[in-house]
Motif scaffolding. Structure first.
Motif, PDB file in Angstrom:
ATOM      1  N   ARG A  11       0.911  -1.312   0.186  1.00  0.00           N
ATOM      2  CA  ARG A  11      -0.240  -0.110  -0.293  1.00  0.00           C
ATOM      3  C   ARG A  11       0.652   1.430  -0.074  1.00  0.00           C
ATOM      4  NH1 ARG A  11      -3.477  -3.234   3.317  1.00  0.00           N
ATOM      5  NH2 ARG A  11      -2.586  -2.404   5.436  1.00  0.00           N
ATOM      6  N   ARG A  14       1.893   1.856  -3.350  1.00  0.00           N
ATOM      7  CA  ARG A  14       1.036   1.834  -4.379  1.00  0.00           C
ATOM      8  C   ARG A  14       0.778   3.633  -4.167  1.00  0.00           C
ATOM      9  NH1 ARG A  14      -2.571  -3.217  -4.426  1.00  0.00           N
ATOM     10  NH2 ARG A  14      -1.804  -4.004  -6.558  1.00  0.00           N
ATOM     11  N   HIS A  18       1.659   6.651  -7.141  1.00  0.00           N
ATOM     12  CA  HIS A  18       0.783   7.490  -7.197  1.00  0.00           C
ATOM     13  C   HIS A  18       0.805   8.957  -6.528  1.00  0.00           C
ATOM     14  CE1 HIS A  18      -3.489   9.542  -7.344  1.00  0.00           C
ATOM     15  NE2 HIS A  18      -3.953   9.452  -6.719  1.00  0.00           N
ATOM     16  N   LYS A 170       3.696  -5.483  -7.129  1.00  0.00           N
ATOM     17  CA  LYS A 170       2.795  -4.017  -6.789  1.00  0.00           C
ATOM     18  C   LYS A 170       3.947  -3.846  -8.641  1.00  0.00           C
ATOM     19  CE  LYS A 170       4.146   1.131  -7.204  1.00  0.00           C
ATOM     20  NZ  LYS A 170       4.290   0.840  -8.738  1.00  0.00           N
ATOM     21  N   THR A 173       1.266  -6.637 -10.531  1.00  0.00           N
ATOM     22  CA  THR A 173      -0.804  -5.999 -10.403  1.00  0.00           C
ATOM     23  C   THR A 173      -1.618  -4.914 -10.777  1.00  0.00           C
ATOM     24  OG1 THR A 173      -0.088  -5.685  -7.831  1.00  0.00           O
ATOM     25  CG2 THR A 173      -0.217  -8.243  -8.341  1.00  0.00           C
ATOM     26  N   ASP A 174      -0.216  -4.039 -11.171  1.00  0.00           N
ATOM     27  CA  ASP A 174      -0.042  -2.728 -11.402  1.00  0.00           C
ATOM     28  C   ASP A 174      -1.628  -2.618 -12.461  1.00  0.00           C
ATOM     29  OD1 ASP A 174       1.456  -1.021  -9.675  1.00  0.00           O
ATOM     30  OD2 ASP A 174       3.133  -0.247 -11.277  1.00  0.00           O
ATOM     31  N   HIS A 177      -4.551  -2.654 -10.792  1.00  0.00           N
ATOM     32  CA  HIS A 177      -4.862  -1.383  -9.043  1.00  0.00           C
ATOM     33  C   HIS A 177      -5.180  -0.275 -10.418  1.00  0.00           C
ATOM     34  CE1 HIS A 177      -2.680   1.380  -6.293  1.00  0.00           C
ATOM     35  NE2 HIS A 177      -3.933   1.003  -6.379  1.00  0.00           N
ATOM     36  N   ASP A 178      -3.909  -0.063 -11.442  1.00  0.00           N
ATOM     37  CA  ASP A 178      -4.248   1.205 -12.710  1.00  0.00           C
ATOM     38  C   ASP A 178      -5.918   1.519 -12.793  1.00  0.00           C
ATOM     39  OD1 ASP A 178      -1.535   1.722 -11.876  1.00  0.00           O
ATOM     40  OD2 ASP A 178      -0.890   1.689 -13.692  1.00  0.00           O
ATOM     41  N   ALA A 180      -8.638   0.506 -11.345  1.00  0.00           N
ATOM     42  CA  ALA A 180      -9.522   0.518 -10.534  1.00  0.00           C
ATOM     43  C   ALA A 180      -8.929   2.098  -9.743  1.00  0.00           C
ATOM     44  CB  ALA A 180      -9.260  -0.204  -9.743  1.00  0.00           C
ATOM     45  N   LEU A 181      -8.334   2.788 -10.077  1.00  0.00           N
ATOM     46  CA  LEU A 181      -7.015   4.135  -9.233  1.00  0.00           C
ATOM     47  C   LEU A 181      -7.954   4.600 -10.740  1.00  0.00           C
ATOM     48  CD1 LEU A 181      -6.515   5.177  -7.142  1.00  0.00           C
ATOM     49  CD2 LEU A 181      -4.252   4.665  -8.017  1.00  0.00           C
TER      50      LEU A 181
END
Length: 207
Positions: A11, A14, A18, A170, A173-174, A177-178, A180-181
């Motif tokens: 976390r 990430r 960000h 990270k 799995t980016d 995550h990207d 979703a973000l």
């Protein structure tokens, strides 16, 4: 390895990525596109690895890195109240200097295969454009894997194996995550918002 500590470090990495490197709505939107194409490349790895590498480097990395190089603001970061030099120094993954070197190697591979199709006798030389493109894709795939493992080993030495393993997780799995973000970023861009106001960053916690 403590799972709670692992997830907390993930976390943190990430969050820093960000807030420090994704303030531009254009960059965020390009990361959204990049993430989708990376997922396509992940699937293609099981079907055509060379094509997967071409998709990953040309489309996924092309959009992702152009966002960083051309649209992400540099100089003093007023959102986080830190200098650009500070961010580059503490960057866990590839900072701009490392990225420039990596991209230089990436760009040189197809040129090398044009000049030396057999790579000085290491491989069977391609006889047509399709063969050259296939060899380029395989070489790019090797570069991607090698670049990932090289930085992981560096982090294991200069920081800790824990940091290196978390960073590798990270990176892999980016794309998920990207998406979703940043899926809202293109909509914000259409509204004329060039930079994310990042009130959650200014408040000091993930939003």
């Amino acid at each position: 390895m403590n799972l709670k500590a692992f997830l907390q470090e993930l976390r943190t990495q990430r969050w820093d990525d960000h807030r420090y490197y994704h303030q531009s709505r254009i960059n965020q939107s390009l990361h959204f596109i990049s993430a989708i194409s990376f997922l396509v490349a992940y699937v293609m790895l099981f079907i055509d690895p060379a094509l997967a590498a071409v998709i990953g480097w040309v489309i996924s990395m092309g959009t992702r890195q152009s966002g960083h190089f051309f649209f992400e603001p540099r100089g003093f970061d007023h959102v986080n109240n830190v200098s650009d030099a500070y961010k580059e120094e503490i960057k866990v993954g590839y900072n701009m200097m490392r990225k420039t070197i990596l991209i230089g190697v990436w760009a040189g591979i197809p040129l090398l295969l044009k000049v030396q199709p057999a790579v000085f006798g290491l491989i069977a030389p391609a006889t047509d454009t399709a063969g050259w493109l296939h060899d380029t894709g395989i070489a790019w795939l090797a570069l991607g894997v090698g670049g990932l493992l090289f930085r992981v080993l560096q982090l294991c030495v200069v920081k800790s194996p824990f940091t290196g393993i978390v960073w590798m997780t990270k990176i892999l799995t980016d794309p998920f995550h990207d998406i979703a973000l940043y899926w809202r970023s293109p909509l914000a861009l259409l509204r004329g918002e060039l930079h994310d106001p990042m009130p959650h960053v200014r408040a000091g916690h993930p939003g």
